[in-house]
Write an enzyme that holds these catalytic residues in place. Sequence first.
Site, PDB file in Angstrom:
ATOM      1  CG  ASP A 287      -1.867  -1.188   1.184  1.00 44.63           C
ATOM      2  OD1 ASP A 287      -2.016  -1.885   2.198  1.00 44.63           O
ATOM      3  OD2 ASP A 287      -2.441  -1.430   0.117  1.00 44.63           O
ATOM      4  N   GLY A 288       1.995   1.164   0.687  1.00 43.45           N
ATOM      5  CA  GLY A 288       2.843   2.352   0.766  1.00 43.45           C
ATOM      6  C   GLY A 288       3.383   2.760  -0.582  1.00 43.45           C
ATOM      7  CG  ASN A 366      -3.938   5.819   3.284  1.00 38.67           C
ATOM      8  OD1 ASN A 366      -4.799   5.376   2.542  1.00 38.67           O
ATOM      9  ND2 ASN A 366      -2.910   5.098   3.690  1.00 38.67           N
ATOM     10  CG  ASP A 396      -2.896  10.463  22.360  1.00 42.08           C
ATOM     11  OD1 ASP A 396      -2.575   9.271  22.436  1.00 42.08           O
ATOM     12  OD2 ASP A 396      -2.804  11.270  23.321  1.00 42.08           O
TER      13      ASP A 396
HETATM   14  N1  LIG Z   1      -1.763   2.747  14.022  1.00 36.56           N
HETATM   15  C1  LIG Z   1      -1.891   2.567  12.721  1.00 36.56           C
HETATM   16  O1  LIG Z   1      -2.673   1.755  12.211  1.00 36.56           O
HETATM   17  C2  LIG Z   1      -1.060   3.380  11.819  1.00 36.56           C
HETATM   18  C3  LIG Z   1      -0.057   4.190  12.303  1.00 36.56           C
HETATM   19  C4  LIG Z   1       0.677   4.942  11.389  1.00 36.56           C
HETATM   20  C5  LIG Z   1       0.405   4.893  10.022  1.00 36.56           C
HETATM   21  N2  LIG Z   1      -0.596   4.087   9.619  1.00 36.56           N
HETATM   22  C6  LIG Z   1      -0.943   4.045   8.220  1.00 36.56           C
HETATM   23  O2  LIG Z   1       0.169   3.761   7.400  1.00 36.56           O
HETATM   24  C7  LIG Z   1       0.013   4.562   6.245  1.00 36.56           C
HETATM   25  C8  LIG Z   1       1.340   4.707   5.590  1.00 36.56           C
HETATM   26  O3  LIG Z   1       1.535   3.429   4.981  1.00 36.56           O
HETATM   27  P1  LIG Z   1       3.013   3.031   4.582  1.00 36.56           P
HETATM   28  O4  LIG Z   1       2.915   1.717   3.898  1.00 36.56           O
HETATM   29  O5  LIG Z   1       3.650   4.171   3.892  1.00 36.56           O
HETATM   30  O6  LIG Z   1       3.675   2.891   5.985  1.00 36.56           O
HETATM   31  P2  LIG Z   1       3.980   1.529   6.689  1.00 36.56           P
HETATM   32  O7  LIG Z   1       4.947   0.771   5.858  1.00 36.56           O
HETATM   33  O8  LIG Z   1       4.252   1.838   8.081  1.00 36.56           O
HETATM   34  O9  LIG Z   1       2.559   0.748   6.566  1.00 36.56           O
HETATM   35  C9  LIG Z   1       1.604   0.846   7.586  1.00 36.56           C
HETATM   36  C10 LIG Z   1       0.574  -0.227   7.326  1.00 36.56           C
HETATM   37  O10 LIG Z   1      -0.628   0.443   6.915  1.00 36.56           O
HETATM   38  C11 LIG Z   1      -1.150  -0.281   5.831  1.00 36.56           C
HETATM   39  N3  LIG Z   1      -1.934   0.626   4.988  1.00 36.56           N
HETATM   40  C12 LIG Z   1      -1.501   1.696   4.308  1.00 36.56           C
HETATM   41  N4  LIG Z   1      -2.519   2.251   3.631  1.00 36.56           N
HETATM   42  C13 LIG Z   1      -3.616   1.489   3.903  1.00 36.56           C
HETATM   43  C14 LIG Z   1      -4.984   1.545   3.497  1.00 36.56           C
HETATM   44  N5  LIG Z   1      -5.423   2.506   2.694  1.00 36.56           N
HETATM   45  N6  LIG Z   1      -5.834   0.601   3.965  1.00 36.56           N
HETATM   46  C15 LIG Z   1      -5.392  -0.360   4.788  1.00 36.56           C
HETATM   47  N7  LIG Z   1      -4.112  -0.473   5.222  1.00 36.56           N
HETATM   48  C16 LIG Z   1      -3.245   0.461   4.769  1.00 36.56           C
HETATM   49  C17 LIG Z   1       0.038  -0.808   5.091  1.00 36.56           C
HETATM   50  O11 LIG Z   1      -0.336  -1.918   4.299  1.00 36.56           O
HETATM   51  C18 LIG Z   1       0.960  -1.186   6.199  1.00 36.56           C
HETATM   52  O12 LIG Z   1       0.743  -2.503   6.590  1.00 36.56           O
HETATM   53  C19 LIG Z   1      -0.530   5.879   6.760  1.00 36.56           C
HETATM   54  O13 LIG Z   1      -1.231   6.581   5.734  1.00 36.56           O
HETATM   55  C20 LIG Z   1      -1.475   5.404   7.836  1.00 36.56           C
HETATM   56  O14 LIG Z   1      -2.788   5.245   7.335  1.00 36.56           O
HETATM   57  C21 LIG Z   1      -1.328   3.320  10.460  1.00 36.56           C
HETATM   58  N1  LIG Z   2       9.400   4.052  -4.847  1.00 30.87           N
HETATM   59  C1  LIG Z   2       9.567   4.348  -3.548  1.00 30.87           C
HETATM   60  N2  LIG Z   2      10.514   5.203  -3.157  1.00 30.87           N
HETATM   61  C2  LIG Z   2      10.685   5.498  -1.848  1.00 30.87           C
HETATM   62  N3  LIG Z   2       9.958   4.962  -0.832  1.00 30.87           N
HETATM   63  C3  LIG Z   2       8.995   4.093  -1.185  1.00 30.87           C
HETATM   64  C4  LIG Z   2       8.754   3.743  -2.546  1.00 30.87           C
HETATM   65  N4  LIG Z   2       7.734   2.857  -2.557  1.00 30.87           N
HETATM   66  C5  LIG Z   2       7.346   2.672  -1.271  1.00 30.87           C
HETATM   67  N5  LIG Z   2       8.105   3.411  -0.437  1.00 30.87           N
HETATM   68  C6  LIG Z   2       8.007   3.444   1.030  1.00 30.87           C
HETATM   69  O1  LIG Z   2       8.398   2.167   1.498  1.00 30.87           O
HETATM   70  C7  LIG Z   2       7.588   1.794   2.614  1.00 30.87           C
HETATM   71  C8  LIG Z   2       7.110   0.390   2.456  1.00 30.87           C
HETATM   72  O2  LIG Z   2       6.367   0.335   1.236  1.00 30.87           O
HETATM   73  P1  LIG Z   2       5.112  -0.632   1.175  1.00 30.87           P
HETATM   74  O3  LIG Z   2       4.158  -0.206   2.214  1.00 30.87           O
HETATM   75  O4  LIG Z   2       4.628  -0.653  -0.219  1.00 30.87           O
HETATM   76  O5  LIG Z   2       5.717  -2.049   1.520  1.00 30.87           O
HETATM   77  P2  LIG Z   2       5.310  -2.906   2.769  1.00 30.87           P
HETATM   78  O6  LIG Z   2       5.250  -2.007   3.978  1.00 30.87           O
HETATM   79  O7  LIG Z   2       6.223  -4.058   2.793  1.00 30.87           O
HETATM   80  O8  LIG Z   2       3.865  -3.428   2.378  1.00 30.87           O
HETATM   81  P3  LIG Z   2       2.527  -3.140   3.179  1.00 30.87           P
HETATM   82  O9  LIG Z   2       2.357  -1.646   3.130  1.00 30.87           O
HETATM   83  O10 LIG Z   2       1.474  -3.875   2.411  1.00 30.87           O
HETATM   84  O11 LIG Z   2       2.755  -3.632   4.563  1.00 30.87           O
HETATM   85  C9  LIG Z   2       6.434   2.781   2.650  1.00 30.87           C
HETATM   86  O12 LIG Z   2       6.580   3.586   3.805  1.00 30.87           O
HETATM   87  C10 LIG Z   2       6.569   3.624   1.432  1.00 30.87           C
HETATM   88  O13 LIG Z   2       6.340   5.006   1.748  1.00 30.87           O
END
Ligand SMILES: NC(=O)c1ccc[n+]([C@@H]2O[C@H](COP(=O)([O-])OP(=O)(O)OC[C@H]3O[C@@H](n4cnc5c(N)ncnc54)[C@H](O)[C@@H]3O)[C@@H](O)[C@H]2O)c1
Ligand SMILES: Nc1ncnc2c1ncn2[C@@H]1O[C@H](COP(=O)(O)OP(=O)(O)OP(=O)(O)O)[C@@H](O)[C@H]1O
Length: 523
Positions: A287-288, A366, A396
């Site tokens: 998703d990230g 998001n 918070d």
């Molecule tokens: N307490 C929490 O649940 C918490 C805390 C901080 C950030 N987040 C979420 O993480 C997002 C950033 O994601 P990232 O991947 O860059 O950081 P990250 O790698 O820390 O991922 C956080 C988790 O959130 C999940 N996630 C992200 N977008 C989602 C969506 N639209 N629906 C369901 N799950 C989702 C990702 O799959 C990942 O497992 C933020 O936008 C925020 O929504 C969640």
């Molecule tokens: N092309 C990119 N360049 C820099 N940062 C990236 C890029 N793609 C993803 N990221 C960062 O890397 C982190 C992990 O990416 P992503 O969430 O896709 O993988 P994951 O955490 O393993 O999978 P999930 O989100 O499903 O748990 C995210 O915080 C995202 O912001």
Amino acid sequence: MTMAPNKLNSSVNENGSCSPSENGFARSFSLFPAEADHELLQSSIQESDGHLIEFSEALRTVAKALRRAAEGKASAQAEAAEWKRKYELERARNLKLDHKVQSCRVNQGDLDGLKLDSPAKKLVFCDEADELSERCCSRHGICSHEVLRDGNPDSDSKMLRKASFKLSWCSKGEQSDQHKHDIVSFERGNITTAERSSKQISLKWESCPQTVLILTKPNSVSVQMLCAEMTRWLREQKKLNIYVEPRVRKELLNVSSYYSFVETWKDDKEISLLHTKVDLVITLGGDGTVLWAASMFKGPVPPVVPFSLGSLGFMTPFHSEHYREYLESILKGPISITLRHRLICHVVRDAAKSEYETEDPILVLNEVTIDRGISSYLTNLECYCDNSFVTCVQGDGLILSTTSGSTAYSLAAGGSMVHPQVPGILFTPICPHSLSFRPLILPEYVTLRVQIPFNSRSPAWASFDGKDRKQLAPGDALVCSMALWPVPTACQVDSTNDFLRSIHEGLHWNLRKTQSFDGPRDL
Ligand SMILES: NC(=O)c1ccc[n+]([C@@H]2O[C@H](COP(=O)([O-])OP(=O)(O)OC[C@H]3O[C@@H](n4cnc5c(N)ncnc54)[C@H](O)[C@@H]3O)[C@@H](O)[C@H]2O)c1
Ligand SMILES: Nc1ncnc2c1ncn2[C@@H]1O[C@H](COP(=O)(O)OP(=O)(O)OP(=O)(O)O)[C@@H](O)[C@H]1O
């Protein structure tokens, strides 16, 4: 000597003991007055109470006036920022049009001498280019017919054509360009709502996509290997132009010099024009990576095909093992699309000298969160909806989320899960210090403003899709509303099936052992 209790913090009840009062203002008197003194004292107490009431009324009036002034200033600043943004967009568009007209003024001799590397690419003569660029550079759309000169100076100035496509509502599953009338009609005095259609959005290519941008999650060997294999397949089997990030191009060239055909960009200016060159974005990650892809487009976003290589995969419905079949069908079209709406956020600084001194707006897919950061104090956030005061968040922090983000942080904070095509903005408190503060879902057309009061004990922190934290000082505000440019993400089946799949597979939503058949039952 009789000690009168502290005037402001306690009151004396009938048995002479002190007790805290509700608002800190209370009566106070000594314990054994003479008769005459008693009357005198009573009248002076009534008099001072009257003054206190007047004083607190005056305080309330002043606080209201200050709040109204802050309201007016922040909305004026937000409006000014919006006009400035539009002005800059218009200016950039005019500059681009001028550049296009200039760059199309090639004389016939140059045209004859130019070699074309494929019959599909057609040079456009000046008058046609003018007409094209006028007709097709829609105000906020993706310029799908625009004829472009690629940015590479040593190329033989070949023109790249962007694929054109059309989005339409599917009515009851069939492809239909039928314009959907308003949700509510008032014909003949009867208030009716539109007949329900599947409202699934479908994308149909009107010309073949030629350029694909591949974005990958960093530091993942499996993603790098898939990227190399997919790039080769897209080039050899589909004859597509491939764009990747500079980091990825280096990774591919480390694999083999074969990948020298892959293109990238040098600076942010080129990134800001990506949407005019790229027909399709493919993400390889979780998703990230989808969030990362969205953050690269500050305006219109090309269709995104998210392949799942992460842990959860809420927004990544395509399994990478079958990428060939999926991409074959997507490049051919039509594709079911989920339009994931984004929020546009402006930070409005109290210290700004003028309304033009604003920071660039930030788009989130998001959510935007405003929280207490490292401070140990409760936040104290004054929230307004279309300039009407809503509430003060003491806890918070607060999450303003899109429906796509409803399954992310907002869900963890107690918000509802909302289908991504439901138009709305989620208003979810983070650990509120109040038993009665429940999350809200507001309409998508409102403008929300979160104001840090001047008397706040500490600054607050804003973060955008979990990134780019910004400190908000007392007097600053964050203004947030629905952005013009959604992120169109391809569906594996359709918006609803993909959403339900993701909450079942991603969150095991309502996964429960079924109750056994044997046992007591109603006869
Ligand atoms: N307490 C929490 O649940 C918490 C805390 C901080 C950030 N987040 C979420 O993480 C997002 C950033 O994601 P990232 O991947 O860059 O950081 P990250 O790698 O820390 O991922 C956080 C988790 O959130 C999940 N996630 C992200 N977008 C989602 C969506 N639209 N629906 C369901 N799950 C989702 C990702 O799959 C990942 O497992 C933020 O936008 C925020 O929504 C969640
Ligand atoms: N092309 C990119 N360049 C820099 N940062 C990236 C890029 N793609 C993803 N990221 C960062 O890397 C982190 C992990 O990416 P992503 O969430 O896709 O993988 P994951 O955490 O393993 O999978 P999930 O989100 O499903 O748990 C995210 O915080 C995202 O912001």
